[in-house]
Design a protein around this motif. Structure first.
Motif, PDB file in Angstrom:
ATOM      1  N   ALA A  38       0.651  -1.197  -0.157  1.00 46.56           N
ATOM      2  CA  ALA A  38      -0.005   0.019  -0.158  1.00 46.56           C
ATOM      3  C   ALA A  38       0.821   1.185   0.255  1.00 46.56           C
ATOM      4  CB  ALA A  38      -0.917   0.090   1.292  1.00 46.56           C
ATOM      5  N   ALA A  39       2.114   1.213   0.542  1.00 47.47           N
ATOM      6  CA  ALA A  39       2.967   2.321   0.614  1.00 47.47           C
ATOM      7  C   ALA A  39       4.471   1.753   0.512  1.00 47.47           C
ATOM      8  CB  ALA A  39       2.829   3.147   1.867  1.00 47.47           C
ATOM      9  N   TRP A  40       5.254   2.570   0.631  1.00 43.75           N
ATOM     10  CA  TRP A  40       6.783   2.211   0.529  1.00 43.75           C
ATOM     11  C   TRP A  40       7.725   3.353   0.760  1.00 43.75           C
ATOM     12  CZ3 TRP A  40      10.071   2.805  -4.221  1.00 43.75           C
ATOM     13  CH2 TRP A  40       9.550   4.019  -4.989  1.00 43.75           C
ATOM     14  N   LEU A  41       8.779   2.944   1.195  1.00 45.98           N
ATOM     15  CA  LEU A  41      10.173   3.947   1.362  1.00 45.98           C
ATOM     16  C   LEU A  41      11.057   3.721   0.455  1.00 45.98           C
ATOM     17  CD1 LEU A  41      10.285   3.705   5.136  1.00 45.98           C
ATOM     18  CD2 LEU A  41       9.635   5.877   3.916  1.00 45.98           C
ATOM     19  N   CYS A  42      12.046   4.511  -0.321  1.00 49.08           N
ATOM     20  CA  CYS A  42      12.985   4.366  -0.943  1.00 49.08           C
ATOM     21  C   CYS A  42      14.211   4.875  -0.506  1.00 49.08           C
ATOM     22  CB  CYS A  42      12.444   5.056  -2.361  1.00 49.08           C
ATOM     23  SG  CYS A  42      13.786   4.962  -3.598  1.00 49.08           S
ATOM     24  N   ALA A  43      15.260   4.134  -0.501  1.00 53.55           N
ATOM     25  CA  ALA A  43      16.428   4.616  -0.009  1.00 53.55           C
ATOM     26  C   ALA A  43      17.907   4.264  -1.035  1.00 53.55           C
ATOM     27  CB  ALA A  43      16.705   4.193   1.549  1.00 53.55           C
ATOM     28  N   HIS A  44      18.551   5.190  -0.790  1.00 50.00           N
ATOM     29  CA  HIS A  44      19.868   4.936  -1.630  1.00 50.00           C
ATOM     30  C   HIS A  44      21.107   5.412  -0.938  1.00 50.00           C
ATOM     31  CE1 HIS A  44      19.367   8.707  -3.937  1.00 50.00           C
ATOM     32  NE2 HIS A  44      20.528   8.401  -4.207  1.00 50.00           N
ATOM     33  N   ASN A  45      22.192   4.965  -1.492  1.00 46.51           N
ATOM     34  CA  ASN A  45      23.422   5.780  -0.553  1.00 46.51           C
ATOM     35  C   ASN A  45      23.993   6.439  -1.517  1.00 46.51           C
ATOM     36  OD1 ASN A  45      24.545   3.313  -1.740  1.00 46.51           O
ATOM     37  ND2 ASN A  45      26.449   3.686  -0.440  1.00 46.51           N
ATOM     38  N   HIS A  46      24.912   7.455  -1.173  1.00 46.14           N
ATOM     39  CA  HIS A  46      25.874   8.289  -2.069  1.00 46.14           C
ATOM     40  C   HIS A  46      27.130   7.948  -1.306  1.00 46.14           C
ATOM     41  CE1 HIS A  46      23.360  11.678  -3.663  1.00 46.14           C
ATOM     42  NE2 HIS A  46      22.801  10.563  -3.973  1.00 46.14           N
ATOM     43  N   PRO A  47      28.073   7.084  -2.120  1.00 43.47           N
ATOM     44  CA  PRO A  47      29.402   6.776  -1.433  1.00 43.47           C
ATOM     45  C   PRO A  47      30.295   7.849  -1.225  1.00 43.47           C
ATOM     46  CG  PRO A  47      28.983   5.232  -3.284  1.00 43.47           C
ATOM     47  CD  PRO A  47      27.759   6.473  -3.303  1.00 43.47           C
ATOM     48  N   SER A  48      29.731   9.111  -1.710  1.00 45.80           N
ATOM     49  CA  SER A  48      30.859  10.221  -1.425  1.00 45.80           C
ATOM     50  C   SER A  48      30.569  10.753   0.039  1.00 45.80           C
ATOM     51  CB  SER A  48      30.502  11.356  -2.568  1.00 45.80           C
ATOM     52  OG  SER A  48      29.190  11.718  -2.487  1.00 45.80           O
ATOM     53  N   GLY A  49      29.461  10.342   0.575  1.00 50.85           N
ATOM     54  CA  GLY A  49      28.934  11.055   1.809  1.00 50.85           C
ATOM     55  C   GLY A  49      27.974  12.405   1.596  1.00 50.85           C
ATOM     56  N   LEU A  79      14.956   8.359   1.017  1.00 52.03           N
ATOM     57  CA  LEU A  79      15.865   9.049   1.382  1.00 52.03           C
ATOM     58  C   LEU A  79      17.387   8.736   0.901  1.00 52.03           C
ATOM     59  CD1 LEU A  79      14.782   7.015   4.878  1.00 52.03           C
ATOM     60  CD2 LEU A  79      14.457   9.594   4.231  1.00 52.03           C
ATOM     61  N   ILE A  80      18.410   9.782   1.080  1.00 55.28           N
ATOM     62  CA  ILE A  80      19.781   9.452   0.378  1.00 55.28           C
ATOM     63  C   ILE A  80      20.528   9.373   1.646  1.00 55.28           C
ATOM     64  CG2 ILE A  80      21.636  10.640  -0.878  1.00 55.28           C
ATOM     65  CD1 ILE A  80      19.359  11.922  -2.461  1.00 55.28           C
ATOM     66  N   LEU A  81      21.401   8.494   1.846  1.00 55.37           N
ATOM     67  CA  LEU A  81      22.248   8.438   2.988  1.00 55.37           C
ATOM     68  C   LEU A  81      23.597   8.432   2.764  1.00 55.37           C
ATOM     69  CD1 LEU A  81      20.244   4.589   3.924  1.00 55.37           C
ATOM     70  CD2 LEU A  81      19.683   7.047   4.884  1.00 55.37           C
ATOM     71  N   GLY A  82      24.353   9.078   3.589  1.00 55.35           N
ATOM     72  CA  GLY A  82      25.881   9.314   3.387  1.00 55.35           C
ATOM     73  C   GLY A  82      26.027   9.803   4.909  1.00 55.35           C
ATOM     74  N   SER A  87      16.034  13.738   3.363  1.00 52.55           N
ATOM     75  CA  SER A  87      14.619  13.108   3.310  1.00 52.55           C
ATOM     76  C   SER A  87      13.976  14.069   2.123  1.00 52.55           C
ATOM     77  CB  SER A  87      13.857  13.303   4.633  1.00 52.55           C
ATOM     78  OG  SER A  87      12.481  13.130   4.285  1.00 52.55           O
ATOM     79  N   PHE A  88      13.274  13.305   1.059  1.00 54.09           N
ATOM     80  CA  PHE A  88      12.709  14.082   0.147  1.00 54.09           C
ATOM     81  C   PHE A  88      11.305  14.639   0.679  1.00 54.09           C
ATOM     82  CE2 PHE A  88      15.769  12.447  -2.976  1.00 54.09           C
ATOM     83  CZ  PHE A  88      15.580  13.301  -4.059  1.00 54.09           C
ATOM     84  N   ALA A  89      10.970  13.926   1.489  1.00 56.27           N
ATOM     85  CA  ALA A  89       9.393  14.386   1.992  1.00 56.27           C
ATOM     86  C   ALA A  89       9.585  15.555   2.914  1.00 56.27           C
ATOM     87  CB  ALA A  89       8.727  13.211   2.734  1.00 56.27           C
ATOM     88  N   ASP A  90      10.730  15.495   3.893  1.00 58.86           N
ATOM     89  CA  ASP A  90      10.994  16.437   4.778  1.00 58.86           C
ATOM     90  C   ASP A  90      11.373  17.920   4.073  1.00 58.86           C
ATOM     91  OD1 ASP A  90      10.502  14.951   6.806  1.00 58.86           O
ATOM     92  OD2 ASP A  90      12.564  14.681   7.541  1.00 58.86           O
ATOM     93  N   GLN A  91      11.758  17.584   2.949  1.00 60.13           N
ATOM     94  CA  GLN A  91      12.253  18.892   1.942  1.00 60.13           C
ATOM     95  C   GLN A  91      11.267  19.284   0.973  1.00 60.13           C
ATOM     96  OE1 GLN A  91      14.957  20.586   2.815  1.00 60.13           O
ATOM     97  NE2 GLN A  91      15.479  19.117   4.363  1.00 60.13           N
ATOM     98  N   GLY A  92       9.970  18.853   1.274  1.00 64.03           N
ATOM     99  CA  GLY A  92       8.870  19.079   0.377  1.00 64.03           C
ATOM    100  C   GLY A  92       8.732  18.719  -1.202  1.00 64.03           C
TER     101      GLY A  92
END
Length: 96
Positions: A38-49, A79-82, A87-92
């Motif tokens: 019904a819903a989902w979260l997407c996340a990926h990392n940026h190795p550069s940090g 979400l982009i992790l580094g 957070s895309f949602a937190d940034q509108g």
């Protein structure tokens, strides 16, 4: 996630190189359809940090969100992790 946002499964869609990962909405959305999400979260990392989204991140997020909405599956956040977390949602939902 189910309708109450309980996690159904954790799915890895793509593992990229140091600087690139090929991601297509078809491969991302297929497992969601098969598990009746019904819903989902997407996340990926940026190795550069660096967690600021690239133009590719913005474009992909827009495509993923639109495709999921067509299927009635709500993208709660991308979400982009580094060295921190973006957070895309937190940034509108910039770019989306």
């Amino acid at each position: 996630m189910d309708a109450k946002h309980a996690i159904l499964r954790d799915v890895t869609v793509s593992e990229g190189s140091l600087t690139l990962s090929i991601v297509h909405p078809r491969e991302v959305l297929k497992p969601l359809i098969l598990m009746n999400a019904a819903a989902w979260l997407c996340a990926h990392n940026h190795p550069s940090g660096e967690v600021v989204p690239s133009q590719e991140d913005l474009a992909l997020t827009k495509r993923l969100r639109a495709g999921a909405e067509l299927l009635g599956i709500t993208l709660l956040d991308h979400l982009i992790l580094g060295e921190g977390c973006y957070s895309f949602a937190d940034q509108g939902w910039p770019g989306g």
